[in-house]
Design a protein around this motif. Structure first.
Motif, PDB file in Angstrom:
ATOM      1  N   ASP A  62    -121.473 -12.354  56.143  1.00  0.00           N
ATOM      2  CA  ASP A  62    -120.683 -12.269  54.915  1.00  0.00           C
ATOM      3  C   ASP A  62    -121.287 -13.153  53.831  1.00  0.00           C
ATOM      4  O   ASP A  62    -122.104 -14.032  54.093  1.00  0.00           O
ATOM      5  N   LEU A  63    -120.882 -12.892  52.618  1.00  0.00           N
ATOM      6  CA  LEU A  63    -121.446 -13.552  51.443  1.00  0.00           C
ATOM      7  C   LEU A  63    -121.285 -15.073  51.500  1.00  0.00           C
ATOM      8  O   LEU A  63    -122.227 -15.807  51.200  1.00  0.00           O
ATOM      9  N   ALA A  64    -120.122 -15.555  51.898  1.00  0.00           N
ATOM     10  CA  ALA A  64    -119.880 -17.003  51.939  1.00  0.00           C
ATOM     11  C   ALA A  64    -120.797 -17.685  52.950  1.00  0.00           C
ATOM     12  O   ALA A  64    -121.376 -18.741  52.674  1.00  0.00           O
ATOM     13  N   GLN A  65    -120.952 -17.087  54.122  1.00  0.00           N
ATOM     14  CA  GLN A  65    -121.829 -17.675  55.144  1.00  0.00           C
ATOM     15  C   GLN A  65    -123.281 -17.636  54.692  1.00  0.00           C
ATOM     16  O   GLN A  65    -124.024 -18.601  54.877  1.00  0.00           O
ATOM     17  N   ALA A  66    -123.688 -16.534  54.099  1.00  0.00           N
ATOM     18  CA  ALA A  66    -125.070 -16.427  53.610  1.00  0.00           C
ATOM     19  C   ALA A  66    -125.351 -17.486  52.555  1.00  0.00           C
ATOM     20  O   ALA A  66    -126.410 -18.115  52.553  1.00  0.00           O
ATOM     21  N   SER A  67    -124.405 -17.719  51.681  1.00  0.00           N
ATOM     22  CA  SER A  67    -124.567 -18.729  50.635  1.00  0.00           C
ATOM     23  C   SER A  67    -124.722 -20.119  51.236  1.00  0.00           C
ATOM     24  O   SER A  67    -125.593 -20.896  50.830  1.00  0.00           O
ATOM     25  N   ARG A  68    -123.872 -20.442  52.220  1.00  0.00           N
ATOM     26  CA  ARG A  68    -123.981 -21.749  52.894  1.00  0.00           C
ATOM     27  C   ARG A  68    -125.319 -21.893  53.603  1.00  0.00           C
ATOM     28  O   ARG A  68    -125.955 -22.951  53.570  1.00  0.00           O
ATOM     29  N   ASP A  69    -125.768 -20.827  54.257  1.00  0.00           N
ATOM     30  CA  ASP A  69    -127.024 -20.871  54.997  1.00  0.00           C
ATOM     31  C   ASP A  69    -128.224 -21.077  54.078  1.00  0.00           C
ATOM     32  O   ASP A  69    -129.121 -21.863  54.381  1.00  0.00           O
ATOM     33  N   VAL A  70    -128.243 -20.371  52.961  1.00  0.00           N
ATOM     34  CA  VAL A  70    -129.346 -20.521  52.000  1.00  0.00           C
ATOM     35  C   VAL A  70    -129.361 -21.938  51.444  1.00  0.00           C
ATOM     36  O   VAL A  70    -130.411 -22.590  51.411  1.00  0.00           O
ATOM     37  N   GLU A  71    -128.217 -22.425  51.045  1.00  0.00           N
ATOM     38  CA  GLU A  71    -128.133 -23.780  50.488  1.00  0.00           C
ATOM     39  C   GLU A  71    -128.607 -24.817  51.511  1.00  0.00           C
ATOM     40  O   GLU A  71    -129.363 -25.726  51.184  1.00  0.00           O
ATOM     41  N   ALA A  72    -128.184 -24.676  52.754  1.00  0.00           N
ATOM     42  CA  ALA A  72    -128.564 -25.635  53.802  1.00  0.00           C
ATOM     43  C   ALA A  72    -130.068 -25.595  54.068  1.00  0.00           C
ATOM     44  O   ALA A  72    -130.703 -26.648  54.222  1.00  0.00           O
ATOM     45  N   LEU A  73    -130.648 -24.406  54.123  1.00  0.00           N
ATOM     46  CA  LEU A  73    -132.082 -24.293  54.386  1.00  0.00           C
ATOM     47  C   LEU A  73    -132.892 -24.894  53.255  1.00  0.00           C
ATOM     48  O   LEU A  73    -133.818 -25.679  53.491  1.00  0.00           O
ATOM     49  N   LEU A  77    -135.414 -28.129  53.594  1.00  0.00           N
ATOM     50  CA  LEU A  77    -136.834 -28.056  53.255  1.00  0.00           C
ATOM     51  C   LEU A  77    -137.208 -29.099  52.207  1.00  0.00           C
ATOM     52  O   LEU A  77    -138.273 -29.712  52.283  1.00  0.00           O
ATOM     53  N   ARG A  78    -136.333 -29.317  51.248  1.00  0.00           N
ATOM     54  CA  ARG A  78    -136.616 -30.312  50.202  1.00  0.00           C
ATOM     55  C   ARG A  78    -136.508 -31.734  50.727  1.00  0.00           C
ATOM     56  O   ARG A  78    -137.351 -32.571  50.439  1.00  0.00           O
ATOM     57  N   ILE A  79    -135.472 -32.027  51.499  1.00  0.00           N
ATOM     58  CA  ILE A  79    -135.297 -33.372  52.061  1.00  0.00           C
ATOM     59  C   ILE A  79    -136.463 -33.745  52.975  1.00  0.00           C
ATOM     60  O   ILE A  79    -136.921 -34.886  52.968  1.00  0.00           O
ATOM     61  N   SER A  80    -136.964 -32.782  53.717  1.00  0.00           N
ATOM     62  CA  SER A  80    -138.073 -33.036  54.631  1.00  0.00           C
ATOM     63  C   SER A  80    -139.407 -33.202  53.918  1.00  0.00           C
ATOM     64  O   SER A  80    -140.397 -33.604  54.520  1.00  0.00           O
ATOM     65  N   GLY A  81    -139.427 -32.867  52.629  1.00  0.00           N
ATOM     66  CA  GLY A  81    -140.668 -32.961  51.859  1.00  0.00           C
ATOM     67  C   GLY A  81    -141.563 -31.750  51.988  1.00  0.00           C
ATOM     68  O   GLY A  81    -142.677 -31.735  51.472  1.00  0.00           O
ATOM     69  N   LEU A  82    -141.077 -30.703  52.648  1.00  0.00           N
ATOM     70  CA  LEU A  82    -141.876 -29.482  52.815  1.00  0.00           C
ATOM     71  C   LEU A  82    -141.914 -28.657  51.535  1.00  0.00           C
ATOM     72  O   LEU A  82    -142.898 -27.972  51.267  1.00  0.00           O
ATOM     73  N   ALA A  83    -140.831 -28.705  50.768  1.00  0.00           N
ATOM     74  CA  ALA A  83    -140.734 -27.871  49.572  1.00  0.00           C
ATOM     75  C   ALA A  83    -140.405 -28.704  48.346  1.00  0.00           C
ATOM     76  O   ALA A  83    -139.817 -29.783  48.447  1.00  0.00           O
TER      77      ALA A  83
END
Length: 84
Positions: A62-73, A77-83
């Motif tokens: 569903d849209l809400a779960q997809a939004s949470r998943d994208v935000e978390a990924l 990636l940014r916190i780890s310094g990969l992106a």
């Protein structure tokens, strides 16, 4: 916002998703097919809303779960310094 990997990150597509190599730390990260879809969408110039729409269109999510998943990924990636 589009996503860009740091200069020290190499990527390789596999049958099971995408593998990221952080050459600075010598660590591998593995993205499953849904994570790979998000990253491909963002690296192609799409924004997070485009990545959410791609997830909803490709997987039974569903849209809400997809939004949470994208935000978390993206955050991970940014916190780890990969992106950037």
């Amino acid at each position: 916002m589009a996503l860009r990997f740091s200069a020290d990150v190499s990527t390789a597509d596999t049958d099971y998703g995408t593998v990221l190599l952080d050459e600075r730390a010598g660590e591998y990260w593995e993205l499953n097919p849904s994570g790979s879809l998000v990253v491909r969408t963002l690296m192609a110039g799409g924004d997070e809303a485009d990545a959410v729409a791609a997830l909803v269109g490709e997987f039974e999510i569903d849209l809400a779960q997809a939004s949470r998943d994208v935000e978390a990924l993206v955050q991970r990636l940014r916190i780890s310094g990969l992106a950037e």
